[in-house]
Structures are given as structure tokens and as C-alpha cells.
Design a protein around this motif. Structure first.
Motif, PDB file in Angstrom:
ATOM      1  N   GLY A 142       0.785  -1.230   0.000  1.00  6.77           N
ATOM      2  CA  GLY A 142       0.000   0.000   0.000  1.00  6.77           C
ATOM      3  C   GLY A 142       0.812   1.273   0.000  1.00  6.77           C
ATOM      4  O   GLY A 142       0.276   2.358   0.255  1.00  6.77           O
ATOM      5  N   ARG A 197      -5.475  -3.782   4.554  1.00  4.78           N
ATOM      6  CA  ARG A 197      -6.818  -3.331   4.956  1.00  4.78           C
ATOM      7  C   ARG A 197      -6.743  -2.459   6.204  1.00  4.78           C
ATOM      8  O   ARG A 197      -7.357  -1.384   6.270  1.00  4.78           O
ATOM      9  CB  ARG A 197      -7.696  -4.549   5.230  1.00  4.78           C
ATOM     10  CG  ARG A 197      -9.108  -4.219   5.724  1.00  4.78           C
ATOM     11  CD  ARG A 197      -9.710  -5.415   6.420  1.00  4.78           C
ATOM     12  NE  ARG A 197      -8.922  -5.808   7.596  1.00  4.78           N
ATOM     13  CZ  ARG A 197      -9.035  -6.982   8.215  1.00  4.78           C
ATOM     14  NH1 ARG A 197      -9.880  -7.893   7.762  1.00  4.78           N
ATOM     15  NH2 ARG A 197      -8.288  -7.245   9.286  1.00  4.78           N
ATOM     16  N   VAL A 208     -10.016  -1.863  -0.035  1.00  2.63           N
ATOM     17  CA  VAL A 208      -8.951  -2.824  -0.305  1.00  2.63           C
ATOM     18  C   VAL A 208      -9.612  -4.137  -0.714  1.00  2.63           C
ATOM     19  O   VAL A 208     -10.391  -4.709   0.049  1.00  2.63           O
ATOM     20  CB  VAL A 208      -8.061  -3.021   0.935  1.00  2.63           C
ATOM     21  CG1 VAL A 208      -6.949  -4.023   0.639  1.00  2.63           C
ATOM     22  CG2 VAL A 208      -7.471  -1.682   1.377  1.00  2.63           C
TER      23      VAL A 208
END
Length: 273
Positions: A142, A197, A208
């Protein structure tokens, strides 16, 4: 008497020596001291050097940085897979951007991703005026979205950002030639859906999504896309994704919305748009 410029040069040199001698803490302290008192053209090299500290490629990247600088080129900025000089890099003058980049740098095992991130940031800001949501294909931990979303305060935007990944590496039948080893060492078991997440739990407008591209689009997919960032490291997956998503990209931004294809990806629409 030593001038401020001489002092910056001396601290930079001492920092380089500390880094090459295996003392990253000392190197970082010296680079930060020099950065606090330097001008724009020297800032680029110091920001780059801070990214080398503590990285296993740090010494090698420093040698590249110093070799280019020794030819009289400024500004110089070296990162993993890229070295640029005599190019505008205004991001080194933006403390807020540098701060959020450093905060999330641990998420990516590559040093000095600033250039890539500021390019994504520019594209996201352009896409804000368009009608559509944002999509990232290939999320890893991420990193890119974490930096961008925090810097622009994305939680306050009236947009959704869909992050797609298998969270278990590249499917075997989608691997580029020669990538099986990389898949095993870099991806499998090194990140998880739950981790990513939770990283975006504070963003009510970031989703996500765990699944294989392009099949997962049958379950969750925005109708209109203003920004599409692909980094699947799979030509097969990226071409398949574009076949399904291209018509959803808002027409005024199709070219600039498609960013960062994997090596080997070449896409032409099957029919005129």
C-alpha cells in the motif's frame, strides 16, 4: 574561514564517509545537518543520500551519486533503477511531501521512490476534476496510495479509491518470463490483505479488494475511472485489465490515467474509442 557552502560540503563528505564505513546513524545525522543549511541545488543530493542510509544498496547508489556529481552536474538524484541530473525536482523543497514519503518508506524495499510518487501525486490531482473514481492494480503493502492519500487528505475527497491485489504474489499463469524467482522471494508471504486493509482503515473511501485481476472486476469495479495506476508486474494481467477497464476510463483522460505498465506490456484498444 569556512563559508556556509564549505560547511555543507564538509558535512556531506563526512556523511558519505560514515555511510561507506557502515555507520548509518552518523551519516544520517550529518546529512540532516547539511540539509538544514543548504540551498536548492545541493538539497537534491542530500535528500537522495538520506534515502541511501540503512539500505543494502546504499553504498552502491552513493557511488553512482558521487560519480555524477564529480562531473559537475547538479542537481543529481539517484534512486533504485533511475539516476537523473539537470532535471527539475521541486519536491526536495517541499517539507510536507518529504515528511510523508519518509514516514511510509519502510513499506517499499526500494530507496528514493520520490520521483515516482510525485508523478502519481500530480496525476491524482489532475484527475480530481474528472467524474470518476480511482483504481490501483497491484498494491503490495500500500506504499504509493498511503503516501498520496495522506498528503492530499483523501479521506475528505468525494471519490472512492479501489485497491486490487491477490495479496499472495503473481498467479503462476500470469508470470512474465523469468519472474518465478522474484515472485517467491519478493511477494509470497511478505504482505497480506489484513495488513493493507488495516493500513487504510481510517479512510472511509478507500476499498482494499483481494482477488485476481481481471476476474475480480466481475465482483467489484467502479463504473467510471478518473485515475488508473497499474503495477502488476505482469504483462498478461495488465493487458487483460485494460481490455475490461479501458471503456470505463473517462474519455477526456484516457491517456494520462493509465500509468506505470509492467515491462513487456503493450496495449492498443481492439476498436477505436
Amino acid at each position: 574561514m569556512m563559508t556556509p557552502t564549505d560547511d555543507v560540503a564538509a558535512k556531506t563528505q563526512a556523511g558519505d564517509e560514515a555511510l561507506l564505513a557502515g555507520d548509518p546513524a552518523k551519516a544520517r545525522a550529518l546529512y540532516l545537518e547539511a540539509l538544514a543549511q543548504t540551498n536548492h541545488r545541493r538539497r537534491s543530493g542530500l535528500v537522495a543520500r538520506l534515502g541511501f542510509v540503512g539500505h543494502h544498496l546504499g553504498a552502491a547508489l552513493l557511488e553512482i551519486q558521487r560519480t555524477i556529481e564529480a562531473q559537475g552536474h547538479t542537481p543529481v538524484f539517484v534512486s533504485d533503477g533511475m539516476a537523473v541530473w539537470h532535471k527539475s525536482n521541486a519536491f526536495v523543497q517541499q517539507p510536507a511531501f518529504l515528511s510523508v514519503v519518509e514516514k511510509h518508506a519502510y513499506l517499499l524495499p526500494l530507496p528514493n521512490w520520490h520521483w515516482n510518487l510525485q508523478t502519481v501525486l500530480w496525476a491524482v490531482l489532475q484527475a480530481r476534476s474528472l467524474a470518476g473514481d480511482f483504481v490501483e492494480l497491484g498494491v503490495f503493502r500500500g506504499h504509493t496510495t498511503a503516501v498520496t492519500a495522506e498528503h492530499i487528505r483523501f479521506a475528505s475527497w468525494n471519490r472512492r479509491w479501489y485497491l486490487y491485489d491477490t495479496f499472495n504474489g503473481i498467479p503462476e499463469d500470469q508470470l512474465n518470463v523469468g519472474w518465478s524467482g522474484m515472485n517467491e522471494t519478493a511477494y509470497k508471504g511478505t504482505y497480506s490483505y489484513e495488513e493493507v486493509r488495516d493500513r487504510f482503515a481510517a479512510y472511509p473511501n478507500i476499498d482494499v479488494i483481494k482477488g485476481r485481476v481481471p476476474e475480480i472486476f466481475q465482483e467489484v469495479c467502479p463504473q467510471r475511472i478518473a485515475f488508473l495506476h497499474m503495477d502488476l508486474n505482469s504483462a498478461v494481467a495488465e493487458i487483460a485489465a485494460l481490455e475490461q477497464l479501458y471503456d470505463r476510463i473517462v474519455s477526456s483522460n484516457r491517456r494520462s490515467s493509465i500509468a506505470a505498465p509492467a515491462p513487456g506490456t503493450a496495449y492498443r484498444p481492439a476498436r477505436p474509442r
